[in-house]
Design a protein around this motif. Structure first.
Motif, PDB file in Angstrom:
ATOM      1  N   THR A  31     -18.839 -30.062  27.779  1.00  0.00           N
ATOM      2  CA  THR A  31     -17.622 -29.698  27.045  1.00  0.00           C
ATOM      3  C   THR A  31     -17.978 -29.294  25.614  1.00  0.00           C
ATOM      4  O   THR A  31     -18.692 -30.033  24.926  1.00  0.00           O
ATOM      5  CB  THR A  31     -16.640 -30.881  27.000  1.00  0.00           C
ATOM      6  N   ARG A  37     -10.794 -28.369  18.890  1.00  0.00           N
ATOM      7  CA  ARG A  37      -9.921 -29.181  18.026  1.00  0.00           C
ATOM      8  C   ARG A  37      -8.466 -28.912  18.384  1.00  0.00           C
ATOM      9  O   ARG A  37      -8.061 -27.754  18.436  1.00  0.00           O
ATOM     10  CB  ARG A  37     -10.168 -28.851  16.543  1.00  0.00           C
ATOM     11  N   PRO A  38      -7.658 -29.953  18.605  1.00  0.00           N
ATOM     12  CA  PRO A  38      -8.102 -31.347  18.696  1.00  0.00           C
ATOM     13  C   PRO A  38      -8.952 -31.567  19.941  1.00  0.00           C
ATOM     14  O   PRO A  38      -8.837 -30.812  20.914  1.00  0.00           O
ATOM     15  CB  PRO A  38      -6.787 -32.127  18.768  1.00  0.00           C
ATOM     16  N   ARG A  39      -9.794 -32.571  19.904  1.00  0.00           N
ATOM     17  CA  ARG A  39     -10.674 -32.823  21.041  1.00  0.00           C
ATOM     18  C   ARG A  39      -9.843 -33.196  22.269  1.00  0.00           C
ATOM     19  O   ARG A  39      -8.891 -33.962  22.183  1.00  0.00           O
ATOM     20  CB  ARG A  39     -11.658 -33.949  20.713  1.00  0.00           C
ATOM     21  N   PRO A  40     -10.216 -32.652  23.420  1.00  0.00           N
ATOM     22  CA  PRO A  40      -9.456 -32.983  24.642  1.00  0.00           C
ATOM     23  C   PRO A  40      -9.587 -34.460  24.991  1.00  0.00           C
ATOM     24  O   PRO A  40     -10.619 -35.094  24.713  1.00  0.00           O
ATOM     25  CB  PRO A  40     -10.110 -32.086  25.710  1.00  0.00           C
ATOM     26  N   LYS A  41      -8.530 -35.005  25.589  1.00  0.00           N
ATOM     27  CA  LYS A  41      -8.540 -36.429  25.948  1.00  0.00           C
ATOM     28  C   LYS A  41      -9.575 -36.721  27.035  1.00  0.00           C
ATOM     29  O   LYS A  41     -10.180 -37.783  27.058  1.00  0.00           O
ATOM     30  CB  LYS A  41      -7.145 -36.860  26.398  1.00  0.00           C
ATOM     31  N   SER A  42      -9.756 -35.778  27.934  1.00  0.00           N
ATOM     32  CA  SER A  42     -10.721 -35.945  29.014  1.00  0.00           C
ATOM     33  C   SER A  42     -12.076 -35.375  28.608  1.00  0.00           C
ATOM     34  O   SER A  42     -12.152 -34.377  27.887  1.00  0.00           O
ATOM     35  CB  SER A  42     -10.225 -35.237  30.273  1.00  0.00           C
ATOM     36  N   SER A  43     -13.149 -35.997  29.094  1.00  0.00           N
ATOM     37  CA  SER A  43     -14.500 -35.481  28.834  1.00  0.00           C
ATOM     38  C   SER A  43     -14.844 -34.325  29.773  1.00  0.00           C
ATOM     39  O   SER A  43     -15.885 -33.690  29.619  1.00  0.00           O
ATOM     40  CB  SER A  43     -15.527 -36.597  29.018  1.00  0.00           C
TER      41      SER A  43
END
Length: 266
Positions: free
Chosen positions: A212, A217-223
């Motif tokens: 990933t 931004r914003p960083r995604p909640k899932s990896s």
């Protein structure tokens, strides 16, 4: 109208996409990623990739066995790959190569299976989708034995140094860049050398669900990585190469369609 992107390496058969694969594809299209080449990493995964492609005119795939699985190939795996490659949706032989970083399969089996993939690609006159990690000299030597008969390919998810990059280019291959280039810790060396890649030899890919991009931004909640994040790779790559992003997108799309003989509209 902006040229659409081509993600030349996405593991859409991965189980992490099982619950929402159609939504992932829809999000990719909304982000401008029209065409995708699904990576085949084993006979079973290659068959699954082809099944996905048969229902979507803008999905294509590769067929091959990743070096991690070299210990587990069946006696007739080459015949199975040959049958898969007879389908027009299968655009390359691979993912194939060597991975001495983790040695999930023995180096001896990795070398044997890789050599067999090269012979298959030469016989079928299909490009190669190549993997290499911590095995560059051996990988290069095996390729050079059959290079005269090959029609080219891509060094997928390239993360090597400048010397290796120049050797890959000298071998006539395209270079696939992933979100690794967006990682200021692991990817700084790659960021610094991508400017040496000629624009007519550059391809971009997500390798989703892995790698990933760190610049989201914003960083995604899932990896989990997705093909819809490919524009973030394009952003960072254009910055690293000091070129216009739209030029980069246009050129990488042209390159993908040329190498894999895709038939999409610009």
């Amino acid at each position: 109208m902006t040229t659409s992107l081509v993600d030349i390496g996405v593991n859409l058969t991965n189980s992490r996409f099982d619950k929402d694969r159609d939504l992932v594809i829809a999000r990719a299209r909304a982000a401008g990623v029209k065409e995708m080449v699904i990576t085949g990493t084993s006979v079973d995964e290659s068959q699954a990739a082809l099944r996905l492609c048969e229902h979507d005119p803008d999905l294509y795939c590769t067929a091959g066995v990743h070096p991690h699985d070299a210990d587990n190939v069946s006696a007739d795996y080459l015949q199975q790959l040959t049958r898969l490659c007879s389908n027009d949706k299968v655009k390359a032989v691979g993912e194939c190569g060597l991975d001495f970083n983790r040695n999930f399969s023995t180096p001896a089996n990795q070398k044997r299976v890789f050599t067999e993939h090269l012979a298959l690609a030469a016989e079928l006159q299909l490009p190669l989708f190549l993997h290499q990690r911590d095995a560059f000299d051996t990988w290069q030597a095996i390729i050079n034995e059959q290079r005269h008969a090959l029609v080219g390919g891509v060094s997928h998810c390239f993360t090597g140094n400048l010397q290796e990059l120049k050797q890959v280019l000298d071998m006539g291959f395209y270079v696939g860049i992933t979100g690794w280039v967006c990682d200021p810790k692991r990817g700084q060396e790659l960021y610094d050398i991508v400017r040496y890649i000629p624009l007519d030899r550059l391809l971009i890919e997500t390798d989703a669900p892995y790698l990933t991009p760190k610049n989201i931004r914003p960083r995604p909640k899932s990896s989990r990585n997705e093909p819809g994040y490919l524009p973030h790779v394009a952003d960072t790559l254009a910055s690293a190469m000091a070129i216009d992003k739209h030029v980069l997108i246009t050129k990488t799309t042209e390159n993908a369609r040329r190498l894999f003989q895709l038939n999409g509209d610009m």
